[in-house]
Write an enzyme that holds these catalytic residues in place. Structure first.
Site, PDB file in Angstrom:
ATOM      1  N   LYS A 218      49.109  33.390  43.608  1.00 43.32           N
ATOM      2  CA  LYS A 218      49.719  32.418  42.590  1.00 43.32           C
ATOM      3  C   LYS A 218      49.033  30.950  41.953  1.00 43.32           C
ATOM      4  CE  LYS A 218      54.179  34.714  42.807  1.00 43.32           C
ATOM      5  NZ  LYS A 218      53.702  35.981  43.243  1.00 43.32           N
TER       6      LYS A 218
HETATM    7  C1  PLP Z   1      55.031  36.830  44.754  1.00 48.11           C
HETATM    8  C2  PLP Z   1      56.444  37.128  44.063  1.00 48.11           C
HETATM    9  C3  PLP Z   1      57.755  36.861  44.502  1.00 48.11           C
HETATM   10  C4  PLP Z   1      57.358  37.046  46.618  1.00 48.11           C
HETATM   11  O1  PLP Z   1      56.755  35.910  46.858  1.00 48.11           O
HETATM   12  P1  PLP Z   1      56.075  36.210  48.059  1.00 48.11           P
HETATM   13  O2  PLP Z   1      56.058  34.198  48.415  1.00 48.11           O
HETATM   14  O3  PLP Z   1      55.144  36.682  47.928  1.00 48.11           O
HETATM   15  O4  PLP Z   1      57.278  36.871  49.209  1.00 48.11           O
HETATM   16  C5  PLP Z   1      59.198  37.491  44.491  1.00 48.11           C
HETATM   17  N1  PLP Z   1      59.106  38.031  43.175  1.00 48.11           N
HETATM   18  C6  PLP Z   1      58.024  37.475  41.895  1.00 48.11           C
HETATM   19  C7  PLP Z   1      58.037  38.093  40.851  1.00 48.11           C
HETATM   20  C8  PLP Z   1      56.713  37.507  42.561  1.00 48.11           C
HETATM   21  O5  PLP Z   1      56.005  37.603  41.418  1.00 48.11           O
END
Ligand code: PLP
EC number: 2.6.1.102
Length: 389
Positions: A218
């Protein structure tokens, strides 16, 4: 077809020179106080699930998003789980979610014993289309005693999860209206949207609850992590309580008043997060520059365009999405093959949720726009460092 694929690869090469390959889709960057803060945790002995960095990270997230409260948790999926529990989602309920999303959005619904109910997206933001959703609910739902019920299945439709795709705010005003009209609790999956705003207001703060992610891919990362944001102080207090084993505060007793989770973000991860948040503005500025380079490189190319922020949106430019004018799996796949072979970490959209085996039998609207987008979207290497290349 060969022509368009070659032109796409040429345009990417003009932005990401071969000397910058292999260029992954999105690489984390640690250019701030990460090591100092981590050493501070180790030196202080506070490495686990309580500590000053957890409190600081939560305060900084609340300040950044403008939410009354932010509660740090182990990952974004856990944050969604908490949001849906606090939204009152019960076993047997249905929850409206886009088919065009990462699997965690649907999984979080399933964790509650509820059924994801898939709806279509629109091409401007890639988010849920409020007009199509409203028309669909007219056909299949009714509001009885202040609650939305699926007339076909008889199940309550409790909530709607909006997702801000690649950091582009969805049509959240429209979705707030639809959620109000149909008595749905609005939850936002803002996992990809840290730093993104719609008309000055941060993504994730329009609904009753929002989920953020700080996974390694992210825009900023805690290694693994997430947060629940809410403007409701009582829901914030509940989120903190439920994610910290529902322990009743006491100097020495271990007492718990309901079934809670151990979803606490360790202090080590929060320390990384504090160092990363310091760099968020700089990341967004460099990523905006990269997005500008892609926009320029593809401006003259017939048959494609970049996903562009609509008027009123401030976008974090987490990922750069190239969109084919016409759905064409052959062109999409040839471009993905060629780009990856050349060391450019290009990626398609996620497999649509209704096409995954565990969700294939779930209720859904017709999903033509999402289906077309699956054959149109190619994400391009988007690391902030590429802006310096
Ligand atoms: C990354 C992501 C998640 C989940 O996040 P994690 O920290 O990997 O559990 C949920 N929804 C979307 C749209 C994402 O891109």
């Amino acid at each position: 077809m060969g022509g368009l694929v070659e032109q796409i690869v040429e345009a990417v090469r003009s932005v990401v020179p071969p000397c910058a390959a292999p260029a992954p889709l999105h690489a984390p960057e640690f250019r701030g106080a990460e090591k100092a803060y981590l050493a501070d945790c180790i030196d202080s002995g506070w490495v686990s699930s309580v500590g000053a960095y957890v409190d600081r990270f939560e305060r900084e997230l609340a300040a950044l998003t403008g939410a009354a409260r932010a509660v740090a948790v182990v990952n974004g999926t856990a944050a969604l789980d908490v949001c849906l529990r606090l939204a009152g989602v019960q076993p047997g309920d249905e929850v409206l979610v886009p088919t065009l999303t990462f699997v965690a959005t649907a999984n979080a619904v399933a964790y509650r014993g509820a059924t994801p109910h898939f709806v279509d997206s629109e091409g401007l933001t890639l988010g849920v289309d409020p007009y199509r959703l409203d028309a669909y609910l007219d056909r299949i739902a009714r509001v009885t005693d202040g609650a939305c019920v699926n007339r076909r299945t008889g199940a309550p439709i409790r909530a709607l999860v909006a997702m801000h795709v690649f950091g582009h705010p969805c049509d959240i005003d429209g979705l707030v209206e639809v959620a109000n009209r149909w008595r749905l609790v609005l939850v936002e999956d803002a996992a990809e949207a840290l730093g993104s705003r719609w008309r000055g207001r941060h993504a994730g703060t329009f609904g009753r609850l929002g989920a953020l992610s700080f996974n390694g891919n992210k825009i900023v990362t805690t290694g693994g992590g997430g947060a629940v944001v809410t403007d409701d102080p009582e829901l914030g207090r509940r989120a903190k309580h439920l994610t910290t084993t529902a322990k009743v505060p006491h100097a020495w007793a271990f007492d718990h008043d309901e079934i809670g989770w151990n979803y606490r973000l360790p202090n080590l991860n929060a320390a990384l997060g504090c160092a990363q948040l310091d760099q968020l503005d700089g990341m967004i500025a460099r990523k905006a520059r990269l997005a500008g380079s892609y926009a320029a490189a593809f401006a003259g190319l017939e048959g494609v365009s970049m996903l562009t922020p609509r008027e009123g949106a401030e976008v974090n430019h987490w990922l750069n999405a190239l969109i084919l004018d016409k759905p064409d799996m052959a062109v999409r796949d040839a471009a993905l093959e060629t780009l990856n072979a050349a060391g450019f970490g290009a990626r398609p959209l996620w497999t649509l949720m209704h096409r995954l085996p565990m969700y294939a039998g779930c209720p859904r609207d017709e999903l033509p726009v999402a289906a077309a987008l699956a054959a149109r979207v190619i994400n391009l290497p988007s690391s902030a460092a590429l802006a310096d290349a």
